[in-house]
Scaffold this motif. Structure first.
Motif, short mmCIF file in Angstrom:
data_model
loop_
_atom_site.label_atom_id
_atom_site.label_comp_id
_atom_site.label_asym_id
_atom_site.label_seq_id
_atom_site.Cartn_x
_atom_site.Cartn_y
_atom_site.Cartn_z
N GLU A 122 0.82 -1.22 0.00
CA GLU A 122 0.00 0.00 0.00
C GLU A 122 0.85 1.26 0.00
OE1 GLU A 122 -2.59 -0.29 3.36
OE2 GLU A 122 -4.14 -1.40 2.26
N THR A 127 0.64 1.11 -8.69
CA THR A 127 0.22 -0.30 -8.70
C THR A 127 1.25 -1.17 -9.41
OG1 THR A 127 -1.01 0.04 -10.75
CG2 THR A 127 -2.24 0.30 -8.68
N PHE A 147 -3.57 -4.78 -6.08
CA PHE A 147 -4.14 -3.54 -6.63
C PHE A 147 -4.29 -3.57 -8.15
CE2 PHE A 147 -1.59 -2.38 -2.84
CZ PHE A 147 -2.65 -2.06 -2.00
N PRO A 161 -1.88 3.05 -5.75
CA PRO A 161 -2.65 2.00 -5.07
C PRO A 161 -3.77 2.56 -4.20
CG PRO A 161 -0.29 1.69 -4.71
CD PRO A 161 -0.47 3.04 -5.33
#
Length: 476
Positions: A122, A127, A147, A161
């Protein structure tokens, strides 16, 4: 994509078997993450940097890997950051424990605490950089993509993300990285991510100039730099660190007279030159060659728009720009200054009536950078009219031929006057004084003007003549 898919072929390097063995012996879930994984799926084959995340102590994992390797693989530990580095052959391995991050408003240095792999993914910028492959033997090569990074690779999308406003406010460098990746990979920036950059553009003000310049260099060295600079301008980032460029944007009209948009012209020149050179500083010269046009722009009735002296003004601006961005104020800066200052000089010797003297001065003043100057001038042809383009290009070919002819005959590139200061001192029984410089300068100018050939005997006669004019008597 099925989360249980495995890609052991991505981990074919022997080092991954070593990390796997070390991770299992320490009972640490460990993963390779980030750029290495992204580049595997893009088939870019970049193995210079490998990031490894351990759910636990990355430092302990690095130490174990080092013991399993040879004695040359020393571990460099950065305790404050909880990271460790191993240089293995040409590859740099970075080990870190999975972590969460939180930020305060005035710094991009996060507060860090231990976390899960998902926490670590995260905190990644995009991503496509959050993809992870498991290194433990039981799940070796298993892909973890929470993601949709693989889909974004397929769709050629740059996306954060989490909420882009949070991502970019926390670490504004990510905005520049988004544009850099979009430029290097020829990807599009997702609309929400793009809006996040526009919303947070002012946050780049907390970044160090060095960090900004490092990203600018990477954009500049991409295949088509204009993509990055257009994105920087449209998102409001460019004006915050390169206002000299954004000042070139736009077309003014007075009495029906207009001029070209010098911002977009400049980007065309940069793209043109990038097809012919990977030299970073020559590309910078192309980017800055017209920055003097904004402050020198004037409208004159009957003449239209003029930019008199923009090359000289631009070369002075280069110094201030480099200083502000903490770029090197050494020969790199002087090289860019020279090319900006001389960017219109070759045009003056295109005319058939141009004298050999003008060509000699061009050769002398550009010195070893004459070929780069010509490359810049040729890149500066941005007309869309095929006939004009061919004509302008042929004109510069004529300049190159003239240069070759004069240089072959007169040898003036980087030349020093054939009479030295020592010889002048000896001839006139002088100690160091300004007259020596005056004589040397007179001889140099006479050679460049074609008054005498670039030869010692002719220069010595002129030296004696000039010395007498200055009231000096040669020793017999």
């Amino acid at each position: 994509m099925d989360q249980n898919l495995k890609f052991p072929q991505a981990l074919a390097l022997p080092i991954f078997q070593t990390i796997s063995e070390a991770a299992d012996s320490l009972e640490l879930n460990s993963y390779v993450i980030g750029g290495f994984v992204r580049d595997f799926f893009l088939q870019r084959g970049n193995v210079e940097d490998i990031d490894v995340v351990a759910v636990g102590s990355g430092i302990e994992l690095a130490k174990k890997v080092s013991r399993l390797l040879d004695t040359n693989s020393k571990v460099t530990i950065f305790k404050n950051y909880g990271t460790a580095m191993i240089k293995h052959g040409d590859t740099e391995l970075e080990f870190v424990g999975a972590r969460k991050e939180s930020y305060n408003e005035n710094s991009r240095n996060p507060q860090v605490e231990e976390g899960t792999l998902k926490d670590d993914q995260e905190r990644r910028d995009f991503t496509i950089n959050a993809l992870a492959l498991c290194l433990n033997e039981s799940r070796f090569g298993e892909l973890l993509d929470p993601f949709g990074g693989i889909q974004d690779l397929e769709d050629k999308i740059i996306r954060t993300p989490l909420d882009p406003d949070v991502t970019f406010s926390d670490d504004p460098l990510r905005m520049l990285r988004a544009i850099r990746f979009a430029t290097q990979l020829d990807f599009k920036i997702d609309q929400n991510t793009y809006d996040g950059i526009k919303n947070n553009a002012s946050r780049v003000d907390i970044l160090s100039r060095e960090r900004i310049v490092a990203e600018l260099h990477k954009i500049m060295l991409s295949e088509k730099p204009s993509k990055g600079f257009i994105l920087l301008e449209k998102t409001g980032l460019l004006k915050r660190f390169l206002p000299e460029l954004t000042a070139l944007k736009g077309i003014d009209e007075i009495e029906g007279e207009t001029h070209k948009d010098n911002f977009y012209h400049t980007l065309e020149v940069v793209d043109n030159i990038s097809r012919n050179t990977d030299d970073l500083w020559l590309r910078w010269a192309a980017l800055l060659h017209d920055i003097g046009k904004a402050p020198t722009k004037k409208f004159q009735k009957g003449t239209g728009w003029t930019f008199h002296g923009h090359e000289f003004k631009g070369s002075k601006m280069v110094f201030h720009l480099f200083k502000r961005l903490k770029m090197p104020l050494n020969d790199k800066m002087k090289y860019v200054q020279l090319l900006v200052r001389m960017s219109s000089r070759p045009i003056a010797v295109i005319d058939e009536s141009a004298t050999d003297s003008a060509v000699r001065r061009l050769i002398h003043d550009a010195g070893e950078h004459l070929d780069d100057l010509m490359t810049l001038c040729e890149a500066d042809i941005t007309t869309k009219n095929p006939k004009r383009f061919k004509k302008y290009l042929n004109n510069f070919k004529k300049v190159r031929r003239k240069v070759e002819e004069v240089e072959e005959r007169d040898h003036v590139r980087n030349f020093q006057p054939p009479v030295t200061g020592k010889e002048i001192m000896k001839t006139f029984n002088l100690k160091p004084c300004r007259e020596i410089g005056m004589i040397k300068s007179y001889i140099k100018e006479s050679i460049l003007d074609g008054v005498i050939p670039n030869e010692h005997d002719a220069a010595r006669l002129l030296m004696i003549e000039k010395g007498k004019e200055l009231g000096l008597e040669p020793k017999h």
